[in-house]
Enzyme design. Structure first.
Site, PDB file in Angstrom:
ATOM      1  N   LYS A  64       0.829  -1.209   0.000  1.00 17.90           N
ATOM      2  CA  LYS A  64       0.000   0.000   0.000  1.00 17.90           C
ATOM      3  C   LYS A  64       0.859   1.254   0.000  1.00 17.90           C
ATOM      4  O   LYS A  64       0.588   2.208  -0.738  1.00 17.90           O
ATOM      5  CB  LYS A  64      -0.930  -0.008   1.222  1.00 17.90           C
ATOM      6  CG  LYS A  64      -2.037  -1.049   1.146  1.00 17.90           C
ATOM      7  CD  LYS A  64      -2.997  -0.952   2.322  1.00 17.90           C
ATOM      8  CE  LYS A  64      -2.341  -1.323   3.630  1.00 17.90           C
ATOM      9  NZ  LYS A  64      -3.307  -1.406   4.745  1.00 17.90           N
ATOM     10  N   LYS A  97      -3.581   7.198   7.878  1.00 12.65           N
ATOM     11  CA  LYS A  97      -4.619   6.187   7.643  1.00 12.65           C
ATOM     12  C   LYS A  97      -5.879   6.556   8.411  1.00 12.65           C
ATOM     13  O   LYS A  97      -5.825   6.826   9.612  1.00 12.65           O
ATOM     14  CB  LYS A  97      -4.142   4.801   8.068  1.00 12.65           C
ATOM     15  CG  LYS A  97      -5.224   3.725   7.875  1.00 12.65           C
ATOM     16  CD  LYS A  97      -4.689   2.322   7.941  1.00 12.65           C
ATOM     17  CE  LYS A  97      -4.427   1.875   9.358  1.00 12.65           C
ATOM     18  NZ  LYS A  97      -4.023   0.461   9.415  1.00 12.65           N
ATOM     19  N   GLY A 109       6.606  -2.171  10.768  1.00 13.98           N
ATOM     20  CA  GLY A 109       7.658  -1.419  10.099  1.00 13.98           C
ATOM     21  C   GLY A 109       7.639  -1.527   8.591  1.00 13.98           C
ATOM     22  O   GLY A 109       8.633  -1.224   7.921  1.00 13.98           O
ATOM     23  N   ASP A 114       0.053   5.166  10.586  1.00 11.53           N
ATOM     24  CA  ASP A 114      -0.678   3.988  10.128  1.00 11.53           C
ATOM     25  C   ASP A 114      -1.416   3.318  11.288  1.00 11.53           C
ATOM     26  O   ASP A 114      -1.576   2.108  11.324  1.00 11.53           O
ATOM     27  CB  ASP A 114       0.302   3.001   9.481  1.00 11.53           C
ATOM     28  CG  ASP A 114      -0.406   1.966   8.618  1.00 11.53           C
ATOM     29  OD1 ASP A 114      -1.434   2.301   8.007  1.00 11.53           O
ATOM     30  OD2 ASP A 114       0.068   0.813   8.571  1.00 11.53           O
ATOM     31  N   TRP A 118      19.308   9.165   4.023  1.00 17.73           N
ATOM     32  CA  TRP A 118      17.979   8.984   4.613  1.00 17.73           C
ATOM     33  C   TRP A 118      18.104   8.664   6.098  1.00 17.73           C
ATOM     34  O   TRP A 118      18.808   7.751   6.500  1.00 17.73           O
ATOM     35  CB  TRP A 118      17.242   7.844   3.902  1.00 17.73           C
ATOM     36  CG  TRP A 118      15.932   7.469   4.515  1.00 17.73           C
ATOM     37  CD1 TRP A 118      14.979   8.304   5.025  1.00 17.73           C
ATOM     38  CD2 TRP A 118      15.412   6.145   4.686  1.00 17.73           C
ATOM     39  NE1 TRP A 118      13.897   7.597   5.495  1.00 17.73           N
ATOM     40  CE2 TRP A 118      14.138   6.259   5.297  1.00 17.73           C
ATOM     41  CE3 TRP A 118      15.894   4.874   4.377  1.00 17.73           C
ATOM     42  CZ2 TRP A 118      13.357   5.153   5.603  1.00 17.73           C
ATOM     43  CZ3 TRP A 118      15.103   3.766   4.692  1.00 17.73           C
ATOM     44  CH2 TRP A 118      13.853   3.902   5.287  1.00 17.73           C
TER      45      TRP A 118
END
Length: 798
Positions: A152, A310, A183, A270, A202
């Site tokens: 997703k 979400k 994760g 999420d 990152w």
């Protein structure tokens, strides 16, 4: 050894670079910008198998990937936040058109109430047109932690510009992931960056409910820790170590934790929790979490950053308020239903792009922080009359759009559940195959090497061993039957035999006979150990060292049974009558087991053992009577304080019990000589503290086993550890334990609200065979104790 008491770590402790190349040239930036434009287009050069599918199949598949809605703002800039003084001044008001949509959806959902959940799940897994994508990605692109969430989020990354161009111009991308367990979003982002060779440094930080905190609710916690266990320095669990994002202290602590990040470019949230008990009110139940996630995200996010949240249905007044607030805080807001999100559920992702910055919403965020918490705010964020009609109209269009898609899917699934012929089955299979090819092509999926994963070594350490993987509560009955089961009293659950599957699995013999933990030298990084202090545990409900369902059943027994409610005076009288299948091990049998363990060690060990016949026994004065028969030299250490503790909802989490056991060990170690054995009674080892003590024993004894059961008392000590072949405990470790004991005494003497939660790093407790040993020990104790309580309960009630 230096004593470090850690309330929470700082991000500087864990900030590391996942990409070694820090140099970003202008050519590489241009390369990325070109690639970013191209990623939305079909890759015509890529060999595709889509041509093999009929046009109508391709068209139907493409619709799966088009479930998104843009909040189109009016040109007159009408969508502006009301003055912050208006916030939280009015009650929540329902919007009749949205209530009608909610009722309509729930009517359709109610048609599922009599469906057996395992059968319905199996059916919808087959009718899920995107159902083959996950399995294919696992094997074809070498995706780490490839779950539905992974797929997703990859759709989101490849569909929207959620990674701001500023991050690549500066060469640094910083992301924060809320409610992230296990994760998959992080792993998906890592795969995206590595597979597309995006040049950036990152840095990420994640939060989630701590799967290792003993007081967390197992229905709320994601226990899958495959990534967490191997990347613990990057995870922030807050000042109380619970990981609960719905506390203001957690928010301020997280801001401190990421203070070394110059700018946060992306925040994802999420979060959710189990709403199977009341699925029709999922949106309202989860709304306080969405509120806290949003405030947390906007307090951290940098100017121009992105936020992915979400949510579920958007019918409630609190959701209307939240979406309006987000639309006024970001330049662009879209609601997206990924193709790999099951079409029949209510899940959607709110994708917010180009944050206007904290200064633009500062006064509102300050007000919102005053209402931070687990309960839904009594007053509405904004008065209904101050939300523009134009926004309400657009929001209703959004709700209707997703309502239509969801109801159509459920009704279609219901139709196919009743009857699905071979032609429809064949068509579904073709659609599922087409969806795989469509996903691969649209998102330009490429494999990455294993050394580009976040966890580069397989099984580096985690509690997801085969014995408890997937042990989380599963419902294999209908919703109506489950609600009936929940309504049963403890007495009726016992009468109807609902707990018999645990009671029947109690020990028939010494279950520890085959559970032998081979010793290892004390870890050489003990100078890095630290003491983790947190709020006192109210009870122990969660443990990575035990079967969660068994512990849940035992806790219910302790709360509801006659045994659990008995006073100390009457507890001794509540002893189980003779059970033909229960064989309590006598002192002679325990010493015989110990002697066999020592003899086996003697035969296999090449080392010179000074005294293998000497054994120190904690408590159990009657062991001296069996000394002559065993051939062992027994030295008894009286420990009346330890024997005074009985099982409660705190189990081995009681601070006084932990302190007494630690002091007992500190008294023992100077008396132990090389080759000696130790017999140590334990209530259980559910907590990280107790697991740490077993780790210490594991480090200085060559072998450890356990015996159970040793008593017919339902709440007494039911197991003992058998430790043989004492080696050595390093002086720094002994000194560390002494300092730990002093700190525990200080906390207890001052009646502090804090207790020591952990003193051996979790990484050490999740490696090797220690985890499996603790699992076997605790599960044996739980099942035995539950068996005794049920036996007594049935006898007392008859």
């Amino acid at each position: 050894m230096h004593l470090t008491v850690r309330l929470w770590p700082t991000y500087s402790m864990c900030k590391r670079t996942l990409d070694k190349d820090h140099c970003i040239s202008s050519d590489r930036v241009c390369f990325h910008l070109r690639m970013n434009k191209q990623k939305k287009m079909m890759c015509v050069d890529q060999t595709t198998k889509l041509d093999q599918f009929d046009p109508d199949i391709i068209a139907e598949t493409e619709k799966l990937f088009q479930k998104q809605f843009l909040y189109t703002k009016p040109p007159n800039n009408e969508w502006q936040l009301p003055d912050s003084s208006q916030a939280f001044t009015c009650d929540h008001n329902e919007f009749s058109s949205l209530v009608a949509l909610k009722n309509s959806l729930n009517e359709v959902k109610n048609r599922l109430s009599d469906k057996k959940l395992d059968e319905w799940h199996q059916h919808t897994s087959f009718t899920n047109k995107a159902g083959k994508i996950i399995a294919y990605l696992k094997k074809s692109v070498n995706a780490e932690l490839c779950t539905q969430a992974w797929c997703k989020f990859h759709e989101i990354l490849c569909t929207f510009p959620v990674l701001p161009s500023e991050a690549f111009q500066t060469g640094e991308l910083n992301s924060v992931h809320l409610c992230e367990a296990p994760g998959a979003f992080i792993a998906s982002l890592n795969h995206y960056l590595k597979s597309h060779r995006i040049p950036c440094d990152w840095n990420w930080v994640a939060n989630t409910l701590n799967p290792y905190h003993e007081a967390n609710d197992t229905l709320m916690v994601i226990m899958d820790d495959r990534l967490i266990a191997n990347t613990l320095p990057w995870w922030y669990f807050g000042p109380d170590n619970t990981g609960d994002v719905m506390t203001l202290k957690h928010l301020t602590g997280l801001q401190h934790f990421i203070s070394n990040m110059a700018t946060v470019h992306l925040v994802t949230s999420d979060g959710s929790f189990d709403c199977q008990g009341n699925p029709g009110e999922q949106e309202a139940l989860v709304s306080p979490l969405h509120y806290c996630e949003t405030v947390t995200a906007l307090m951290m996010l940098g100017l121009g950053g992105s936020f992915v949240l979400k949510m579920f249905t958007l019918f409630e007044h609190c959701s209307v308020n939240l979406l309006f607030f987000l639309n006024c805080s970001f330049e662009e807001v879209r609601v997206f239903k990924p193709a790999t999100s099951k079409a029949g559920n209510s899940e959607v992702y709110v994708v917010c792009l180009h944050y206007l910055g904290r200064e633009a919403v500062h006064s509102h965020l300050s007000k919102m922080m005053q209402h931070f918490g687990t309960e839904m705010v009594e007053k509405a964020l904004f008065p209904q009359h101050l939300i523009p009609e134009s926004f309400l109209k657009v929001h209703e269009e959004c709700c209707s759009f997703f309502h239509r898609h969801q109801t159509e899917t459920i009704l279609d699934n219901l139709r196919l559940f009743e009857c699905m012929d071979e032609v429809e089955q064949a068509r579904l299979n073709i659609l599922r195959d087409c969806a795989v090819e469509f996903y691969l092509q649209r998102f330009q999926m490429k494999p990455i090497a294993r050394n580009n994963w976040l966890v580069k070594r397989p099984h580096a350490g985690c509690s997801m061993n085969a014995k408890w993987y997937g042990q989380r509560s599963r419902y294999f009955c209908t919703y109506n039957e489950r609600k009936l089961m929940e309504s049963l009293s403890w007495e009726n659950k016992v009468i109807k035999g609902c707990l018999n599957h645990w009671a029947e699995e109690h020990s028939l013999d010494n279950v520890g006979r085959s559970c032998i933990l081979e010793g290892a030298t004390c870890n050489q990084d003990y100078h890095l150990w630290y003491i983790l202090e947190g709020r006192k545990l109210p009870k122990v409900t969660c443990s990575p060292f035990c079967d969660g369902e068994a512990l849940k059943s035992l806790n219910q027994a302790l709360e509801k049974s006659l045994v659990g409610q008995a006073s100390a005076d009457t507890l001794m009288g509540l002893t189980q009558q003779e059970c033909q299948s229960c064989h309590v091990l006598t002192e002679h049998m325990i010493l015989s087991e110990l002697a066999d363990l020592m003899e086996c060690l003697k035969q296999t060990s090449n080392e010179d053992c000074i005294d293998q016949r000497r054994c120190l026994v904690v408590g159990f004065p009657s062991f001296c009577d069996a000394e002559s028969q065993s051939g062992l030299e027994i030295k008894l250490l009286e420990s009346g304080s330890l024997s005074a503790f009985n099982c409660s909802l705190l189990h081995d989490g009681e601070p006084k019990y932990q302190q007494q056991l630690l002091e007992c060990l500190l008294c023992l170690f100077p008396q132990l000589q090389k080759g000696n054995a130790l017999v140590l009674p334990v209530l259980s080892c559910f907590t990280r503290f107790m697991a740490g003590l077993v780790f210490i024993l594991h480090s200085c004894f060559q072998r450890i086993s356990f015996v159970c059961p040793i008593s017919s008392q339902p709440l007494g000590t039911n197991a003992v550890l058998l430790c043989v072949g004492y080696q050595h405990l390093p002086d720094p470790v002994f000194q560390y334990l002494q300092q730990l004991s002093k700190l525990m005494s200080t906390l207890l003497d001052s009646d502090s609200s804090q207790q020591i939660l952990q003193f051996v790093p979790m990484e050490n407790l999740l490696k090797g065979l220690l985890l499996e040993f603790l699992w076997d020990l605790n599960t044996a104790i739980v099942k035995r104790r539950l068996h005794l309580i049920i036996q007594i309960e049935q006898q007392q009630r008859t």
